[in-house]
Design a protein around this motif. Structure first.
Motif, PDB file in Angstrom:
ATOM      1  N   UNK A   1       0.854  -1.183   0.000  1.00  0.00           N
ATOM      2  CA  UNK A   1       0.000   0.000   0.000  1.00  0.00           C
ATOM      3  C   UNK A   1       0.891   1.234   0.000  1.00  0.00           C
ATOM      4  N   UNK A   2       0.591   2.190  -0.853  1.00  0.00           N
ATOM      5  CA  UNK A   2       1.364   3.434  -0.882  1.00  0.00           C
ATOM      6  C   UNK A   2       0.744   4.420   0.101  1.00  0.00           C
ATOM      7  N   UNK A   3       1.484   4.749   1.130  1.00  0.00           N
ATOM      8  CA  UNK A   3       1.014   5.732   2.100  1.00  0.00           C
ATOM      9  C   UNK A   3       1.880   6.973   2.009  1.00  0.00           C
ATOM     10  N   UNK A   4       1.251   8.107   2.143  1.00  0.00           N
ATOM     11  CA  UNK A   4       1.985   9.367   2.123  1.00  0.00           C
ATOM     12  C   UNK A   4       1.630  10.116   3.397  1.00  0.00           C
ATOM     13  N   UNK A   5       2.621  10.335   4.246  1.00  0.00           N
ATOM     14  CA  UNK A   5       2.394  10.992   5.527  1.00  0.00           C
ATOM     15  C   UNK A   5       2.481  12.510   5.428  1.00  0.00           C
ATOM     16  N   UNK A   6       2.558  13.045   4.230  1.00  0.00           N
ATOM     17  CA  UNK A   6       2.656  14.481   4.043  1.00  0.00           C
ATOM     18  C   UNK A   6       1.367  15.152   4.502  1.00  0.00           C
ATOM     19  N   UNK A   7       1.465  16.178   5.348  1.00  0.00           N
ATOM     20  CA  UNK A   7       0.258  16.885   5.776  1.00  0.00           C
ATOM     21  C   UNK A   7      -0.448  17.538   4.583  1.00  0.00           C
ATOM     22  N   UNK A   8      -1.761  17.620   4.656  1.00  0.00           N
ATOM     23  CA  UNK A   8      -2.528  18.238   3.576  1.00  0.00           C
ATOM     24  C   UNK A   8      -2.161  19.713   3.450  1.00  0.00           C
ATOM     25  N   UNK A   9      -2.533  20.312   2.342  1.00  0.00           N
ATOM     26  CA  UNK A   9      -2.181  21.710   2.065  1.00  0.00           C
ATOM     27  C   UNK A   9      -2.746  22.666   3.111  1.00  0.00           C
ATOM     28  N   UNK A  10      -3.828  22.301   3.759  1.00  0.00           N
ATOM     29  CA  UNK A  10      -4.457  23.183   4.752  1.00  0.00           C
ATOM     30  C   UNK A  10      -4.105  22.812   6.187  1.00  0.00           C
ATOM     31  N   UNK A  11      -3.255  21.836   6.374  1.00  0.00           N
ATOM     32  CA  UNK A  11      -2.903  21.371   7.714  1.00  0.00           C
ATOM     33  C   UNK A  11      -2.071  22.402   8.476  1.00  0.00           C
ATOM     34  N   UNK A  12      -2.351  22.537   9.765  1.00  0.00           N
ATOM     35  CA  UNK A  12      -1.566  23.441  10.607  1.00  0.00           C
ATOM     36  C   UNK A  12      -0.150  22.902  10.848  1.00  0.00           C
ATOM     37  N   UNK A  13       0.103  21.648  10.507  1.00  0.00           N
ATOM     38  CA  UNK A  13       1.443  21.073  10.659  1.00  0.00           C
ATOM     39  C   UNK A  13       2.445  21.669   9.683  1.00  0.00           C
ATOM     40  N   UNK A  14       1.947  22.304   8.630  1.00  0.00           N
ATOM     41  CA  UNK A  14       2.836  22.905   7.641  1.00  0.00           C
ATOM     42  C   UNK A  14       3.523  24.161   8.171  1.00  0.00           C
ATOM     43  N   UNK A  15       3.061  24.659   9.290  1.00  0.00           N
ATOM     44  CA  UNK A  15       3.655  25.841   9.922  1.00  0.00           C
ATOM     45  C   UNK A  15       3.878  25.536  11.398  1.00  0.00           C
ATOM     46  N   UNK A  16       4.448  26.463  12.096  1.00  0.00           N
ATOM     47  CA  UNK A  16       4.595  26.297  13.535  1.00  0.00           C
ATOM     48  C   UNK A  16       5.880  25.650  13.978  1.00  0.00           C
ATOM     49  N   UNK A  17       6.820  25.483  13.073  1.00  0.00           N
ATOM     50  CA  UNK A  17       8.118  24.949  13.465  1.00  0.00           C
ATOM     51  C   UNK A  17       8.856  25.956  14.340  1.00  0.00           C
ATOM     52  N   UNK A  18       9.978  25.570  14.870  1.00  0.00           N
ATOM     53  CA  UNK A  18      10.760  26.453  15.729  1.00  0.00           C
ATOM     54  C   UNK A  18      12.073  26.835  15.063  1.00  0.00           C
ATOM     55  N   UNK A  19      12.418  28.110  15.172  1.00  0.00           N
ATOM     56  CA  UNK A  19      13.696  28.556  14.630  1.00  0.00           C
ATOM     57  C   UNK A  19      14.755  28.638  15.722  1.00  0.00           C
ATOM     58  N   UNK A  20      14.327  28.728  16.964  1.00  0.00           N
ATOM     59  CA  UNK A  20      15.248  28.696  18.098  1.00  0.00           C
ATOM     60  C   UNK A  20      14.667  27.772  19.157  1.00  0.00           C
ATOM     61  N   UNK A  21      15.529  27.258  20.004  1.00  0.00           N
ATOM     62  CA  UNK A  21      15.101  26.300  21.014  1.00  0.00           C
ATOM     63  C   UNK A  21      15.550  26.751  22.395  1.00  0.00           C
ATOM     64  N   UNK A  22      14.768  26.416  23.411  1.00  0.00           N
ATOM     65  CA  UNK A  22      15.224  26.698  24.773  1.00  0.00           C
ATOM     66  C   UNK A  22      16.556  25.988  25.010  1.00  0.00           C
ATOM     67  N   UNK A  23      17.383  26.563  25.862  1.00  0.00           N
ATOM     68  CA  UNK A  23      18.723  26.022  26.112  1.00  0.00           C
ATOM     69  C   UNK A  23      18.691  24.558  26.518  1.00  0.00           C
ATOM     70  N   UNK A  24      17.726  24.159  27.318  1.00  0.00           N
ATOM     71  CA  UNK A  24      17.687  22.767  27.782  1.00  0.00           C
ATOM     72  C   UNK A  24      17.510  21.794  26.615  1.00  0.00           C
ATOM     73  N   UNK A  25      16.732  22.168  25.623  1.00  0.00           N
ATOM     74  CA  UNK A  25      16.533  21.298  24.456  1.00  0.00           C
ATOM     75  C   UNK A  25      17.789  21.274  23.594  1.00  0.00           C
TER      76      UNK A  25
END
Length: 66
Positions: free
Chosen positions: A3-27
């Motif tokens: 079965x071909x599965x694609x885990x790519x979020x849909x075009x309207x998914x909120x997962x496409x944004x919201x990444x982090x450009x900086x991290x807390x020191x502990x991380x």
């Protein structure tokens, strides 16, 4: 059969944004001191870049339909 599965979020998914450009020191320190690497900043959330044409899981994963 495979079965071909694609885990790519849909075009309207909120997962496409919201990444982090900086991290807390502990991380950042855990990435360096515990795992021996660094944490990569992304513009998206999750393990799969939704804009990448080649998926990192393609070619070595296989799913069988029950």
């Amino acid at each position: 059969s495979p079965v071909a599965l694609d885990f790519t979020p849909s075009a309207t998914s909120s997962l496409r944004t919201g990444g982090l450009s900086t991290f807390p020191a502990i991380i950042a320190n855990r990435g360096t001191n515990f795992f021996g690497g660094s944490v990569q900043a992304t513009t998206y959330r999750g393990a799969a870049d939704p804009s990448a044409s080649t998926k990192w899981w393609a070619g070595w994963t296989k799913y069988l339909a029950n």
